[in-house]
Design a protein around this motif. Structure first.
Motif, PDB file in Angstrom:
ATOM      1  N   PRO A  25     -48.011  56.016 -58.776  1.00  0.00           N
ATOM      2  CA  PRO A  25     -47.631  55.943 -60.211  1.00  0.00           C
ATOM      3  C   PRO A  25     -48.345  54.609 -60.652  1.00  0.00           C
ATOM      4  CG  PRO A  25     -45.721  55.009 -59.131  1.00  0.00           C
ATOM      5  CD  PRO A  25     -46.498  55.546 -57.940  1.00  0.00           C
ATOM      6  N   ALA A  26     -48.895  54.806 -61.870  1.00  0.00           N
ATOM      7  CA  ALA A  26     -49.613  53.677 -62.687  1.00  0.00           C
ATOM      8  C   ALA A  26     -48.727  52.813 -63.138  1.00  0.00           C
ATOM      9  CB  ALA A  26     -50.308  54.261 -63.675  1.00  0.00           C
ATOM     10  N   PHE A  27     -49.049  51.419 -63.052  1.00  0.00           N
ATOM     11  CA  PHE A  27     -48.021  50.317 -63.508  1.00  0.00           C
ATOM     12  C   PHE A  27     -47.881  50.511 -64.939  1.00  0.00           C
ATOM     13  CE2 PHE A  27     -45.891  46.712 -63.696  1.00  0.00           C
ATOM     14  CZ  PHE A  27     -45.550  46.233 -62.332  1.00  0.00           C
ATOM     15  N   TRP A  28     -48.997  50.578 -65.540  1.00  0.00           N
ATOM     16  CA  TRP A  28     -49.112  50.636 -67.188  1.00  0.00           C
ATOM     17  C   TRP A  28     -49.462  52.102 -67.390  1.00  0.00           C
ATOM     18  CZ3 TRP A  28     -51.380  45.423 -68.892  1.00  0.00           C
ATOM     19  CH2 TRP A  28     -50.254  44.496 -68.935  1.00  0.00           C
ATOM     20  N   PRO A  29     -48.980  53.287 -67.352  1.00  0.00           N
ATOM     21  CA  PRO A  29     -49.545  54.537 -67.655  1.00  0.00           C
ATOM     22  C   PRO A  29     -50.017  54.729 -69.115  1.00  0.00           C
ATOM     23  CG  PRO A  29     -46.859  54.671 -67.426  1.00  0.00           C
ATOM     24  CD  PRO A  29     -47.469  53.371 -67.104  1.00  0.00           C
ATOM     25  N   GLN A  30     -49.235  54.000 -70.001  1.00  0.00           N
ATOM     26  CA  GLN A  30     -49.786  53.630 -71.371  1.00  0.00           C
ATOM     27  C   GLN A  30     -50.895  52.790 -71.786  1.00  0.00           C
ATOM     28  OE1 GLN A  30     -48.537  56.555 -73.263  1.00  0.00           O
ATOM     29  NE2 GLN A  30     -47.430  56.698 -71.531  1.00  0.00           N
ATOM     30  N   GLY A  31     -51.317  52.142 -70.738  1.00  0.00           N
ATOM     31  CA  GLY A  31     -52.272  51.216 -70.872  1.00  0.00           C
ATOM     32  C   GLY A  31     -51.972  49.792 -71.276  1.00  0.00           C
ATOM     33  N   ALA A  32     -52.642  48.942 -71.667  1.00  0.00           N
ATOM     34  CA  ALA A  32     -52.227  47.412 -72.101  1.00  0.00           C
ATOM     35  C   ALA A  32     -51.528  47.485 -73.246  1.00  0.00           C
ATOM     36  CB  ALA A  32     -53.505  46.578 -72.036  1.00  0.00           C
ATOM     37  N   PRO A  33     -50.688  46.381 -73.683  1.00  0.00           N
ATOM     38  CA  PRO A  33     -50.075  46.088 -74.755  1.00  0.00           C
ATOM     39  C   PRO A  33     -51.037  46.241 -76.070  1.00  0.00           C
ATOM     40  CG  PRO A  33     -49.415  44.555 -73.357  1.00  0.00           C
ATOM     41  CD  PRO A  33     -50.758  45.308 -72.520  1.00  0.00           C
ATOM     42  N   ALA A  34     -50.621  46.656 -77.098  1.00  0.00           N
ATOM     43  CA  ALA A  34     -51.480  46.907 -78.185  1.00  0.00           C
ATOM     44  C   ALA A  34     -52.166  45.497 -78.855  1.00  0.00           C
ATOM     45  CB  ALA A  34     -50.696  47.417 -79.440  1.00  0.00           C
ATOM     46  N   ARG A  35     -53.071  45.743 -79.436  1.00  0.00           N
ATOM     47  CA  ARG A  35     -53.850  44.264 -79.720  1.00  0.00           C
ATOM     48  C   ARG A  35     -52.892  43.519 -80.938  1.00  0.00           C
ATOM     49  NH1 ARG A  35     -59.178  44.507 -81.046  1.00  0.00           N
ATOM     50  NH2 ARG A  35     -59.418  46.507 -79.977  1.00  0.00           N
ATOM     51  N   LEU A  36     -53.199  42.337 -80.793  1.00  0.00           N
ATOM     52  CA  LEU A  36     -52.498  41.547 -81.892  1.00  0.00           C
ATOM     53  C   LEU A  36     -53.198  41.641 -83.278  1.00  0.00           C
ATOM     54  CD1 LEU A  36     -51.907  38.175 -79.893  1.00  0.00           C
ATOM     55  CD2 LEU A  36     -50.011  40.203 -80.530  1.00  0.00           C
ATOM     56  N   LEU A  37     -52.570  42.427 -84.139  1.00  0.00           N
ATOM     57  CA  LEU A  37     -53.171  42.421 -85.628  1.00  0.00           C
ATOM     58  C   LEU A  37     -51.989  42.343 -86.719  1.00  0.00           C
ATOM     59  CD1 LEU A  37     -55.353  45.688 -85.189  1.00  0.00           C
ATOM     60  CD2 LEU A  37     -56.159  43.435 -85.486  1.00  0.00           C
ATOM     61  N   PRO A  38     -52.396  41.963 -87.832  1.00  0.00           N
ATOM     62  CA  PRO A  38     -51.311  41.909 -88.824  1.00  0.00           C
ATOM     63  C   PRO A  38     -51.229  43.408 -89.456  1.00  0.00           C
ATOM     64  CG  PRO A  38     -53.644  41.024 -89.626  1.00  0.00           C
ATOM     65  CD  PRO A  38     -53.702  41.283 -88.097  1.00  0.00           C
ATOM     66  N   ARG A  39     -50.576  44.175 -88.872  1.00  0.00           N
ATOM     67  CA  ARG A  39     -51.058  45.639 -89.232  1.00  0.00           C
ATOM     68  C   ARG A  39     -50.310  46.039 -90.667  1.00  0.00           C
ATOM     69  NH1 ARG A  39     -52.589  48.397 -84.716  1.00  0.00           N
ATOM     70  NH2 ARG A  39     -52.472  47.130 -82.697  1.00  0.00           N
ATOM     71  N   ASN A  40     -49.086  45.265 -90.676  1.00  0.00           N
ATOM     72  CA  ASN A  40     -48.384  45.686 -91.877  1.00  0.00           C
ATOM     73  C   ASN A  40     -49.487  45.265 -93.145  1.00  0.00           C
ATOM     74  OD1 ASN A  40     -46.272  46.902 -90.730  1.00  0.00           O
ATOM     75  ND2 ASN A  40     -45.086  44.856 -90.728  1.00  0.00           N
ATOM     76  N   GLU A  41     -49.632  44.043 -93.188  1.00  0.00           N
ATOM     77  CA  GLU A  41     -50.759  43.535 -94.229  1.00  0.00           C
ATOM     78  C   GLU A  41     -51.720  44.166 -94.420  1.00  0.00           C
ATOM     79  OE1 GLU A  41     -52.797  39.397 -95.660  1.00  0.00           O
ATOM     80  OE2 GLU A  41     -51.546  39.526 -93.973  1.00  0.00           O
ATOM     81  N   ILE A  42     -52.342  44.663 -93.467  1.00  0.00           N
ATOM     82  CA  ILE A  42     -53.630  45.619 -93.355  1.00  0.00           C
ATOM     83  C   ILE A  42     -53.423  46.983 -94.106  1.00  0.00           C
ATOM     84  CG2 ILE A  42     -55.494  46.801 -92.246  1.00  0.00           C
ATOM     85  CD1 ILE A  42     -55.408  44.418 -90.174  1.00  0.00           C
ATOM     86  N   ALA A  43     -52.185  47.522 -93.463  1.00  0.00           N
ATOM     87  CA  ALA A  43     -51.810  48.949 -94.105  1.00  0.00           C
ATOM     88  C   ALA A  43     -51.389  48.729 -95.702  1.00  0.00           C
ATOM     89  CB  ALA A  43     -50.706  49.345 -93.493  1.00  0.00           C
ATOM     90  N   ASP A  44     -50.776  47.676 -96.085  1.00  0.00           N
ATOM     91  CA  ASP A  44     -50.522  47.655 -97.582  1.00  0.00           C
ATOM     92  C   ASP A  44     -51.617  47.214 -98.656  1.00  0.00           C
ATOM     93  OD1 ASP A  44     -47.947  47.888 -96.748  1.00  0.00           O
ATOM     94  OD2 ASP A  44     -47.521  45.559 -96.822  1.00  0.00           O
TER      95      ASP A  44
END
Length: 397
Positions: free
Chosen positions: A8-27
């Motif tokens: 089994p893969a240790f991280w089947p979904q891949g690495a953690p998501a990149r660090l981004l100010p997602r809420n501010e960008i979305a707004d």
């Protein structure tokens, strides 16, 4: 059992998501889409990003570009480099830098890198010098930074333009400022702009995998009106030939504001992983200890020195394939430029043995693997340990 061998893969979904100010960008994107300002050639966000860069880097003339690769080419053109000129660069570097020199009609002059390292060696510049040398490209690579002050002094003495390739690392810090337990509180760190670049011209990338990203894009910082005039003469063709869009500028601006906080987090995780790597390999390979350097840089990819003999002869390519099967974003380093291009296309100084070694031995761990929690960092180490314990089987199969 490693995933590449059926486990089994240790991280089947891949690495953690990149660090981004997602809420501010979305707004901000949502607000932009309420009107048509996002669709103009150069609007408020474009002008705002230029102003952000001008404030962050006082005395510089920012020009926004369509990519980091174009930023390096435009830096060469702004420096007045053209046919008949020569440009110094490390023999271990991103291939586009070599090709950009050719694109402006100049000749690349390859210089060796620091032993067991991957930044240009100032000691090799003397042998590479000639009256035709017009510029020097020096890159931040894999978390390491060149000896900028020495490079600056050498370039000034020879009237050579120093081009700082900061496409991998958009910020640099004094180590105590970035990694101290508390630096006048977290809010002060968020506004901390770090050390000023040394290069006479500086290039940034906002490419899709970079610490600051808009998918594409870049910027150049110029020092003189003459450099800006040279660049504009090339880029202005009725409109901007290498533009950054309004939406890209909108996405980039909030990322600059929180970069220092993110850099601090990534460096703390990287130190833990690097110490574990040294223990796993049984020795420290990099000659200059990054933790004691005068400057630290934004981490795009953490460089690790890999010697197959320590892993029972397991090839670097096989290790990378096994790591990727686990979900770990590990990659081989660059190929040495003198080993991938015809000798008719460049001049070189010395035998470039250390650049060749870097081309064989460097691994790159992408910054997303450094972006998670302390638990995620322990999982990175567990993946590497898992692969080391199964190195013999990985080699046989």
């Amino acid at each position: 059992m490693p995933a590449i061998l059926g486990g089994p893969a240790f991280w089947p979904q891949g690495a953690p998501a990149r660090l981004l100010p997602r809420n501010e960008i979305a707004d901000q994107i949502a607000r932009a889409l309420q009107g048509d300002q996002w669709a103009v050639y150069e609007g408020g966000e474009h002008a705002g990003l230029r102003e952000d860069l001008a404030q962050r880097f006082p005395g510089r003339r920012p020009v926004l570009t369509s990519s980091g690769t174009v930023a390096i080419e435009l830096a060469l053109r702004a420096a007045g480099v053209g046919p008949g000129d020569e440009v110094l660069l490390a023999a271990y570097d991103f291939e586009a830098n070599f090709k950009n020199v050719l694109a402006v009609g100049a000749l690349p002059v390859l210089v060796d890198v620091v032993p067991e390292c991957w930044t240009i060696d100032p000691l090799g510049l003397e042998a590479a010098d000639s009256p035709r040398v017009k510029a020097l490209i020096a890159s931040h690579l894999h978390g390491q930074t060149p000896d900028w002050l020495r490079l600056r002094d050498l370039c000034q003495a020879r009237e050579v333009v120093l081009i700082e390739d900061a496409c991998q690392s958009p910020a640099r810090y004094a180590s105590c400022e970035l990694l101290g337990a508390e630096i006048n509180g977290e809010s002060a760190l968020q506004s901390h702009v770090g050390e000023q670049p040394v290069g006479e011209i500086v290039a940034f990338s906002f490419g899709g995998s970079k610490p600051i990203t808009a998918g594409r894009g870049g910027a150049v910082l110029l020092s003189t009106e003459r450099q800006e005039a040279r660049l504009r003469l090339y880029t202005q063709r009725g409109n901007e030939a290498y533009p950054l869009s309004e939406l890209q500028a909108l996405v980039v601006r909030p990322q600059w504001r929180i970069l220092a906080t993110q850099d601090r987090h990534r460096w703390r995780q990287a130190m833990t992983i690097e110490a574990a790597w040294d223990e796993l390999c049984g020795q420290r390979h990099v000659s200059n200890d990054r933790h004691d350097e005068s400057f630290l840089v934004s981490l795009y990819k953490l460089g690790l020195w890999y010697e197959p003999e320590i892993w029972g002869g397991l090839s670097r390519a096989r290790l990378v394939a096994a790591a990727r099967a686990e979900g770990l974003p590990l990659a081989e380093g660059f190929q040495a430029l003198h080993e991938t291009h015809s000798s008719k296309r460049y001049r070189h100084a010395g035998d470039l043995v250390h650049a060749s070694a870097a081309g064989r031995n460097v691994l790159q761990l992408h910054h997303t693997a450094l972006s998670g929690s302390e638990e995620a960092t322990r999982e990175v180490m567990a993946i590497l340990l898992k692969l080391k314990e199964h190195a013999d089987q990985l080699q046989r199969d």
